[in-house]
Design an enzyme around this catalytic site. Sequence first.
Site, PDB file in Angstrom:
ATOM      1  N   LEU A  21       0.811  -1.209   0.000  1.00  0.00           N
ATOM      2  CA  LEU A  21       0.000   0.000   0.000  1.00  0.00           C
ATOM      3  C   LEU A  21       0.846   1.262   0.000  1.00  0.00           C
ATOM      4  O   LEU A  21       0.389   2.314  -0.422  1.00  0.00           O
ATOM      5  CB  LEU A  21      -0.933   0.013   1.213  1.00  0.00           C
ATOM      6  CG  LEU A  21      -2.044  -1.039   1.220  1.00  0.00           C
ATOM      7  CD1 LEU A  21      -2.820  -0.970   2.520  1.00  0.00           C
ATOM      8  CD2 LEU A  21      -2.977  -0.844   0.036  1.00  0.00           C
ATOM      9  N   GLY A  22       2.071   1.180   0.503  1.00  0.00           N
ATOM     10  CA  GLY A  22       2.909   2.367   0.538  1.00  0.00           C
ATOM     11  C   GLY A  22       4.129   2.159   1.404  1.00  0.00           C
ATOM     12  O   GLY A  22       4.317   1.112   2.039  1.00  0.00           O
ATOM     13  N   GLY A  24       7.023   4.615   3.936  1.00  0.00           N
ATOM     14  CA  GLY A  24       7.339   5.917   4.513  1.00  0.00           C
ATOM     15  C   GLY A  24       8.478   5.835   5.499  1.00  0.00           C
ATOM     16  O   GLY A  24       9.229   4.850   5.539  1.00  0.00           O
ATOM     17  N   GLY A  27       8.107   2.706   7.924  1.00  0.00           N
ATOM     18  CA  GLY A  27       8.265   1.374   7.349  1.00  0.00           C
ATOM     19  C   GLY A  27       7.360   1.194   6.147  1.00  0.00           C
ATOM     20  O   GLY A  27       6.944   2.158   5.510  1.00  0.00           O
ATOM     21  N   VAL A  29       3.814  -0.420   4.409  1.00  0.00           N
ATOM     22  CA  VAL A  29       2.433  -0.777   4.729  1.00  0.00           C
ATOM     23  C   VAL A  29       1.928  -1.767   3.679  1.00  0.00           C
ATOM     24  O   VAL A  29       2.072  -1.535   2.475  1.00  0.00           O
ATOM     25  CB  VAL A  29       1.524   0.459   4.753  1.00  0.00           C
ATOM     26  CG1 VAL A  29       0.115   0.064   5.193  1.00  0.00           C
ATOM     27  CG2 VAL A  29       2.085   1.521   5.690  1.00  0.00           C
ATOM     28  N   LYS A  43       1.488  -2.426   9.060  1.00  0.00           N
ATOM     29  CA  LYS A  43       2.688  -1.602   8.914  1.00  0.00           C
ATOM     30  C   LYS A  43       3.861  -2.336   9.544  1.00  0.00           C
ATOM     31  O   LYS A  43       3.855  -2.638  10.745  1.00  0.00           O
ATOM     32  CB  LYS A  43       2.496  -0.238   9.571  1.00  0.00           C
ATOM     33  CG  LYS A  43       3.756   0.625   9.533  1.00  0.00           C
ATOM     34  CD  LYS A  43       3.447   2.086   9.820  1.00  0.00           C
ATOM     35  CE  LYS A  43       2.770   2.730   8.646  1.00  0.00           C
ATOM     36  NZ  LYS A  43       2.642   4.206   8.798  1.00  0.00           N
ATOM     37  N   ASP A 138       1.009  14.707  13.251  1.00  0.00           N
ATOM     38  CA  ASP A 138       1.313  14.678  11.819  1.00  0.00           C
ATOM     39  C   ASP A 138       0.029  14.583  11.005  1.00  0.00           C
ATOM     40  O   ASP A 138      -0.062  13.809  10.053  1.00  0.00           O
ATOM     41  CB  ASP A 138       2.241  13.499  11.502  1.00  0.00           C
ATOM     42  CG  ASP A 138       2.906  13.636  10.130  1.00  0.00           C
ATOM     43  OD1 ASP A 138       2.997  14.769   9.621  1.00  0.00           O
ATOM     44  OD2 ASP A 138       3.327  12.612   9.575  1.00  0.00           O
TER      45      ASP A 138
END
Length: 511
Positions: A21-22, A24, A27, A29, A43, A138
Amino acid sequence: MAPLRAGDPQRIGDYRLIARLGEGGMGTVFLARSDRGRTVAVKLVRGELADQEEFRARFRREVRAAQQVGGEWTAPVLDADTEAETPWVATGYIAGPSLQQVVGRGGTPLPERTVRILASGLARALQAIHAAGIVHRDLKPSNVLLTIDGPRVIDFGIARALEAVTDNGMTRTGATVGSPGFMAPEQVRGKAIGPACDIFSLGSVLMYAATGRQPFGTTETGVHAVMYRIAQEEPDLSTLPAGLHDLVAACLAKDPDQRPTPARLLAMAEGSATGTADAADTTVDTAADTTGESAAESAADDEPWLPGALIARLGRHAIELLEAENPEGESPATAPHPPLTPPPASVAPRPPRRRRRVGGALMAAVLLVLAGAATTYLLLNKDDGVRVEGKQGKDGQGPDRHAGNGGIPADYLGTWEAPAGTGAAVYRFTLKQGSPGDTVLTMTATGPAYRCEFRASLVKAGPPVRLGPSMVVAGKPTNCSPGSPSTLEMVDGKLRRAMEGQAPKTYSKKG
């Protein structure tokens, strides 16, 4: 979603990975599914962070706090292993794009009415997050997901964990703590921050949603230039619709004490911002729960809160998700683990406080696609009475065959007790030594009108101790229901028991 890479694990904990999924600063996901069909986002922490004990200790505390947050306006934390060689955390998967993807990719701002409803949902999310003692730190467009029934906030508490490994404002993996364009002045100045920090960030998010622009400019002119403007200059709200000006400007006050609380913000967003801020704070939900509904709330019932093109996109995403949940070349009917739960929250959600209508033809099409999975779920999880423990959950019906054979820590053993609610109701369980697969927990839940008895087997001795689903061994079916798998963790001499979909409960030693 992107395919798994060659070096990616196939499973994390009790979850089979499906896609990426992504990625960052914290870590990677993954989209994943439990053995009983629940779709989650897992995650996995970066290895270099996992090796730092200071980060791991902070991550452990933040996950524990995040598990206290309700899931109506957030992505709830469902499971975690903070003691694994590479720690991970699993949250409910929200099948919707981020605000960043919606506004940034097409460059199309959201209508004013949609932004007001967005503000209302985000205010409710912050209420739940702050009530758990968490400051998000954030809040930004990529951490706000849009669903048919409203927005959801993700990644609360993550920035605080990353602070454990900061060096001059940068993490050792090269990611900043917080996002410069959406930080509050107190963050920029390195001062102590509180819940009002999230309100400032929310103001910047609303400005972005309504105009596609950030109130203090972008980092293309330099990160330090943006931070200077946040700390010293007034926001540029010239392109903001007039109806949103007061709402956003209040959030972006330099002085944290001058910013509205989430309760006050909720009243302002829903068009009932009358009286003093103190009055709004003492009646958190009166903006929509009283007979004097606001105009914004009434309008929200008459039509979808999102533009039609975006709702259609959400429907397509739901179909893609169903396809992604099945191994390549298998149909839902032949897959080894067919989905047993409804699809994610955006399509078949737990009803929020006030639902938004989606539109008959489109919603009917989406529901037809999902009917098979939803019907299976209802038949297999029928519940005619009051839940005492919670629904059968994510982990399957037996112990992990790969669990270790170490014994349960001695200080976990014995009898533990916790109040079950108001009055004389109480939960009491006894934990005894055993091996994976053995019944190690026996429990009673008693109240003025019921008595239920349960048992659960050991999955992993830990710590933390992992137990399989609790089974009902005595009690009336109308009062007693089997529970989901649970985790026991020692916290300050007490045992904290966490179960899927419920707030963790803390037990005191009785013998």
